[in-house]
Write a protein that holds these residues in place. Structure first.
Motif, PDB file in Angstrom:
ATOM      1  N   SER A  28       0.841  -1.202   0.000  1.00 41.36           N
ATOM      2  CA  SER A  28       0.000   0.000   0.000  1.00 41.36           C
ATOM      3  C   SER A  28       0.878   1.253   0.000  1.00 41.36           C
ATOM      4  O   SER A  28       0.551   2.240  -0.669  1.00 41.36           O
ATOM      5  N   GLU A  29       1.993   1.221   0.700  1.00 45.00           N
ATOM      6  CA  GLU A  29       2.926   2.355   0.703  1.00 45.00           C
ATOM      7  C   GLU A  29       3.561   2.531  -0.674  1.00 45.00           C
ATOM      8  O   GLU A  29       3.673   3.654  -1.182  1.00 45.00           O
ATOM      9  N   ILE A  30       3.943   1.420  -1.289  1.00 49.72           N
ATOM     10  CA  ILE A  30       4.544   1.485  -2.626  1.00 49.72           C
ATOM     11  C   ILE A  30       3.522   1.987  -3.645  1.00 49.72           C
ATOM     12  O   ILE A  30       3.835   2.811  -4.498  1.00 49.72           O
ATOM     13  N   LYS A  31       2.293   1.524  -3.533  1.00 51.70           N
ATOM     14  CA  LYS A  31       1.251   1.981  -4.459  1.00 51.70           C
ATOM     15  C   LYS A  31       1.000   3.476  -4.289  1.00 51.70           C
ATOM     16  O   LYS A  31       0.831   4.197  -5.278  1.00 51.70           O
ATOM     17  N   ASN A  32       0.982   3.971  -3.051  1.00 51.54           N
ATOM     18  CA  ASN A  32       0.816   5.407  -2.818  1.00 51.54           C
ATOM     19  C   ASN A  32       1.947   6.191  -3.475  1.00 51.54           C
ATOM     20  O   ASN A  32       1.714   7.234  -4.090  1.00 51.54           O
ATOM     21  N   LYS A  75      11.996   7.630 -12.133  1.00 52.95           N
ATOM     22  CA  LYS A  75      11.607   8.063 -10.781  1.00 52.95           C
ATOM     23  C   LYS A  75      11.495   6.873  -9.841  1.00 52.95           C
ATOM     24  O   LYS A  75      11.872   6.965  -8.672  1.00 52.95           O
ATOM     25  N   ILE A  76      10.971   5.765 -10.338  1.00 56.88           N
ATOM     26  CA  ILE A  76      10.858   4.556  -9.518  1.00 56.88           C
ATOM     27  C   ILE A  76      12.246   4.035  -9.169  1.00 56.88           C
ATOM     28  O   ILE A  76      12.551   3.772  -8.000  1.00 56.88           O
ATOM     29  N   GLN A  77      13.106   3.901 -10.167  1.00 61.37           N
ATOM     30  CA  GLN A  77      14.438   3.337  -9.954  1.00 61.37           C
ATOM     31  C   GLN A  77      15.285   4.189  -9.028  1.00 61.37           C
ATOM     32  O   GLN A  77      16.108   3.661  -8.285  1.00 61.37           O
ATOM     33  N   GLN A  78      15.095   5.505  -9.030  1.00 61.54           N
ATOM     34  CA  GLN A  78      15.895   6.408  -8.210  1.00 61.54           C
ATOM     35  C   GLN A  78      15.317   6.605  -6.815  1.00 61.54           C
ATOM     36  O   GLN A  78      15.939   7.245  -5.979  1.00 61.54           O
ATOM     37  N   SER A  79      14.163   6.032  -6.559  1.00 62.02           N
ATOM     38  CA  SER A  79      13.510   6.203  -5.267  1.00 62.02           C
ATOM     39  C   SER A  79      14.025   5.191  -4.248  1.00 62.02           C
ATOM     40  O   SER A  79      14.761   4.263  -4.584  1.00 62.02           O
ATOM     41  N   LYS A  80      13.580   5.351  -3.015  1.00 64.89           N
ATOM     42  CA  LYS A  80      13.945   4.388  -1.974  1.00 64.89           C
ATOM     43  C   LYS A  80      13.320   3.018  -2.228  1.00 64.89           C
ATOM     44  O   LYS A  80      13.728   2.027  -1.641  1.00 64.89           O
ATOM     45  N   TYR A  81      12.324   2.956  -3.117  1.00 62.41           N
ATOM     46  CA  TYR A  81      11.668   1.702  -3.458  1.00 62.41           C
ATOM     47  C   TYR A  81      12.312   1.023  -4.670  1.00 62.41           C
ATOM     48  O   TYR A  81      11.899  -0.066  -5.044  1.00 62.41           O
ATOM     49  N   GLY A  82      13.275   1.656  -5.278  1.00 61.80           N
ATOM     50  CA  GLY A  82      13.890   1.141  -6.501  1.00 61.80           C
ATOM     51  C   GLY A  82      14.406  -0.286  -6.384  1.00 61.80           C
ATOM     52  O   GLY A  82      14.308  -1.066  -7.333  1.00 61.80           O
ATOM     53  N   SER A  83      14.929  -0.641  -5.231  1.00 57.04           N
ATOM     54  CA  SER A  83      15.482  -1.990  -5.043  1.00 57.04           C
ATOM     55  C   SER A  83      14.405  -3.066  -4.995  1.00 57.04           C
ATOM     56  O   SER A  83      14.705  -4.251  -5.134  1.00 57.04           O
ATOM     57  N   TYR A  84      13.153  -2.678  -4.810  1.00 58.50           N
ATOM     58  CA  TYR A  84      12.044  -3.629  -4.776  1.00 58.50           C
ATOM     59  C   TYR A  84      11.585  -4.041  -6.168  1.00 58.50           C
ATOM     60  O   TYR A  84      10.826  -4.974  -6.317  1.00 58.50           O
ATOM     61  N   PHE A  85      12.009  -3.301  -7.194  1.00 55.23           N
ATOM     62  CA  PHE A  85      11.522  -3.495  -8.552  1.00 55.23           C
ATOM     63  C   PHE A  85      12.561  -4.157  -9.453  1.00 55.23           C
ATOM     64  O   PHE A  85      13.752  -3.923  -9.303  1.00 55.23           O
TER      65      PHE A  85
END
Length: 88
Positions: A28-32, A75-85
């Motif tokens: 839910s955090e990643i989707k937000n 933007k996804i790859q450079q974010s703190k969530y990038g490693s999840y993708f």
């Protein structure tokens, strides 16, 4: 119709179960986050969790508009969530 949707293999949880001490993936955090950086460069995107790699992958993306879609991916790859993708 939802523009950004997750399809989880276990469909039971919004979080992946990780061993003690490991970071937990909160969908839910990643989707937000994805909704915040959404630049309307696609009509719909479906994401799923690759269980053997514990990475989020794009299952289906429709109506992609380049080069704006590349900016969204960056933007996804450079974010703190990038490693999840796994976006390759």
């Amino acid at each position: 119709m939802e523009r950004i949707k997750f399809f989880l293999d276990d469909e039971q949880s919004q979080r992946t179960k990780e061993p003690a001490g490991k970071e937990v993936m909160d969908f839910s955090e990643i989707k937000n986050f994805l909704c915040e950086v959404d630049n309307y460069s696609f009509d719909q995107i479906r994401l799923r969790l690759k269980p053997n790699r514990k990475k989020i992958v794009i299952d289906v993306a429709t109506g992609i508009q380049y080069p704006a879609y590349n900016d969204f991916m960056a933007k996804i790859q450079q974010s703190k969530y990038g490693s999840y993708f796994d976006l390759k």
